[in-house]
Design a protein around this motif. Sequence first.
Motif, PDB file in Angstrom:
ATOM      1  N   MET A   1       0.839  -1.180   0.000  1.00  0.00           N
ATOM      2  CA  MET A   1       0.000   0.000   0.000  1.00  0.00           C
ATOM      3  C   MET A   1       0.882   1.239   0.000  1.00  0.00           C
ATOM      4  N   ALA A   2       0.611   2.150  -0.887  1.00  0.00           N
ATOM      5  CA  ALA A   2       1.382   3.390  -0.965  1.00  0.00           C
ATOM      6  C   ALA A   2       0.938   4.347   0.127  1.00  0.00           C
ATOM      7  N   HIS A   3       1.902   4.973   0.766  1.00  0.00           N
ATOM      8  CA  HIS A   3       1.603   5.944   1.814  1.00  0.00           C
ATOM      9  C   HIS A   3       1.691   7.342   1.222  1.00  0.00           C
ATOM     10  N   HIS A   4       0.666   8.125   1.486  1.00  0.00           N
ATOM     11  CA  HIS A   4       0.607   9.481   0.953  1.00  0.00           C
ATOM     12  C   HIS A   4       0.945  10.473   2.046  1.00  0.00           C
ATOM     13  N   ASN A   5       1.601  11.536   1.654  1.00  0.00           N
ATOM     14  CA  ASN A   5       1.868  12.627   2.559  1.00  0.00           C
ATOM     15  C   ASN A   5       0.652  13.548   2.528  1.00  0.00           C
ATOM     16  N   PHE A   6       0.163  13.931   3.694  1.00  0.00           N
ATOM     17  CA  PHE A   6      -1.003  14.799   3.801  1.00  0.00           C
ATOM     18  C   PHE A   6      -0.834  16.061   2.974  1.00  0.00           C
ATOM     19  N   TRP A   7       0.341  16.670   3.046  1.00  0.00           N
ATOM     20  CA  TRP A   7       0.576  17.952   2.390  1.00  0.00           C
ATOM     21  C   TRP A   7       0.659  17.831   0.877  1.00  0.00           C
ATOM     22  N   ASP A   8       0.830  16.616   0.357  1.00  0.00           N
ATOM     23  CA  ASP A   8       0.774  16.412  -1.092  1.00  0.00           C
ATOM     24  C   ASP A   8      -0.665  16.433  -1.596  1.00  0.00           C
ATOM     25  N   VAL A   9      -1.602  16.171  -0.695  1.00  0.00           N
ATOM     26  CA  VAL A   9      -3.010  16.057  -1.067  1.00  0.00           C
ATOM     27  C   VAL A   9      -3.824  17.273  -0.609  1.00  0.00           C
ATOM     28  N   HIS A  10      -3.487  17.826   0.560  1.00  0.00           N
ATOM     29  CA  HIS A  10      -4.266  18.906   1.160  1.00  0.00           C
ATOM     30  C   HIS A  10      -3.354  20.071   1.545  1.00  0.00           C
ATOM     31  N   GLY A  11      -3.963  21.206   1.819  1.00  0.00           N
ATOM     32  CA  GLY A  11      -3.227  22.387   2.257  1.00  0.00           C
ATOM     33  C   GLY A  11      -3.765  22.918   3.573  1.00  0.00           C
ATOM     34  N   TRP A  12      -3.255  24.081   3.973  1.00  0.00           N
ATOM     35  CA  TRP A  12      -3.674  24.684   5.245  1.00  0.00           C
ATOM     36  C   TRP A  12      -5.151  25.046   5.265  1.00  0.00           C
ATOM     37  N   LEU A  13      -5.697  25.450   4.134  1.00  0.00           N
ATOM     38  CA  LEU A  13      -7.118  25.797   4.084  1.00  0.00           C
ATOM     39  C   LEU A  13      -7.978  24.588   4.453  1.00  0.00           C
ATOM     40  N   PHE A  14      -7.575  23.416   4.004  1.00  0.00           N
ATOM     41  CA  PHE A  14      -8.294  22.188   4.354  1.00  0.00           C
ATOM     42  C   PHE A  14      -8.230  21.933   5.856  1.00  0.00           C
ATOM     43  N   VAL A  15      -7.064  22.149   6.460  1.00  0.00           N
ATOM     44  CA  VAL A  15      -6.902  21.947   7.906  1.00  0.00           C
ATOM     45  C   VAL A  15      -7.804  22.912   8.672  1.00  0.00           C
ATOM     46  N   VAL A  16      -7.806  24.174   8.267  1.00  0.00           N
ATOM     47  CA  VAL A  16      -8.648  25.177   8.937  1.00  0.00           C
ATOM     48  C   VAL A  16     -10.125  24.817   8.772  1.00  0.00           C
ATOM     49  N   ALA A  17     -10.525  24.396   7.579  1.00  0.00           N
ATOM     50  CA  ALA A  17     -11.914  24.000   7.347  1.00  0.00           C
ATOM     51  C   ALA A  17     -12.295  22.799   8.204  1.00  0.00           C
ATOM     52  N   MET A  18     -11.404  21.818   8.310  1.00  0.00           N
ATOM     53  CA  MET A  18     -11.679  20.650   9.162  1.00  0.00           C
ATOM     54  C   MET A  18     -11.816  21.056  10.629  1.00  0.00           C
ATOM     55  N   PHE A  19     -11.025  22.018  11.035  1.00  0.00           N
ATOM     56  CA  PHE A  19     -11.042  22.463  12.429  1.00  0.00           C
ATOM     57  C   PHE A  19     -12.370  23.144  12.773  1.00  0.00           C
ATOM     58  N   PHE A  20     -12.834  24.032  11.909  1.00  0.00           N
ATOM     59  CA  PHE A  20     -14.031  24.806  12.216  1.00  0.00           C
ATOM     60  C   PHE A  20     -15.324  24.189  11.692  1.00  0.00           C
ATOM     61  N   PHE A  21     -15.245  23.462  10.598  1.00  0.00           N
ATOM     62  CA  PHE A  21     -16.442  22.893   9.974  1.00  0.00           C
ATOM     63  C   PHE A  21     -16.204  21.447   9.558  1.00  0.00           C
ATOM     64  N   PRO A  22     -16.002  20.544  10.520  1.00  0.00           N
ATOM     65  CA  PRO A  22     -15.645  19.170  10.137  1.00  0.00           C
ATOM     66  C   PRO A  22     -16.716  18.466   9.305  1.00  0.00           C
ATOM     67  N   ARG A  23     -17.997  18.643   9.640  1.00  0.00           N
ATOM     68  CA  ARG A  23     -19.044  17.950   8.881  1.00  0.00           C
ATOM     69  C   ARG A  23     -19.102  18.436   7.437  1.00  0.00           C
ATOM     70  N   LEU A  24     -19.110  19.746   7.264  1.00  0.00           N
ATOM     71  CA  LEU A  24     -19.174  20.283   5.900  1.00  0.00           C
ATOM     72  C   LEU A  24     -17.946  19.912   5.090  1.00  0.00           C
ATOM     73  N   THR A  25     -16.788  19.999   5.711  1.00  0.00           N
ATOM     74  CA  THR A  25     -15.554  19.675   4.999  1.00  0.00           C
ATOM     75  C   THR A  25     -15.518  18.203   4.603  1.00  0.00           C
ATOM     76  N   LEU A  26     -15.929  17.335   5.513  1.00  0.00           N
ATOM     77  CA  LEU A  26     -15.986  15.911   5.168  1.00  0.00           C
ATOM     78  C   LEU A  26     -16.989  15.654   4.050  1.00  0.00           C
ATOM     79  N   LEU A  27     -18.121  16.326   4.128  1.00  0.00           N
ATOM     80  CA  LEU A  27     -19.166  16.102   3.144  1.00  0.00           C
ATOM     81  C   LEU A  27     -18.738  16.534   1.748  1.00  0.00           C
TER      82      LEU A  27
END
Length: 89
Positions: A1-27
């Motif tokens: 199984m290949a391991h992906h680096n989080f930062w290759d797939v997502h950025g800081w905006l994604f982290v902030v969105a997950m922090f404040f709006f986890p349901r919407l961001t996941l959806l």
Amino acid sequence: MAHHNFWDVHGWLFVVAMFFFPRLTLLFSSVVSGGFLWWLGWLFAPRLLVAILATTAYWETNRVLVIAAWFWALAGEGAEKGAVGKSRH
């Protein structure tokens, strides 16, 4: 199984969105798997779902980020439950 680096797939905006709006961001993110347990987690404990998804996807490449996600999940869920309990009294 290949391991992906989080930062290759997502950025800081994604982290902030997950922090404040986890349901919407996941959806609206590509993380949606749609299984029964995923939807239960999304409905009742989205922070825990984020921590579980982070652990399964990024433990090998971003352990600090995964540990931070677990601290955030456990502290956030506890604070949420405590606030709900206080508002009922």
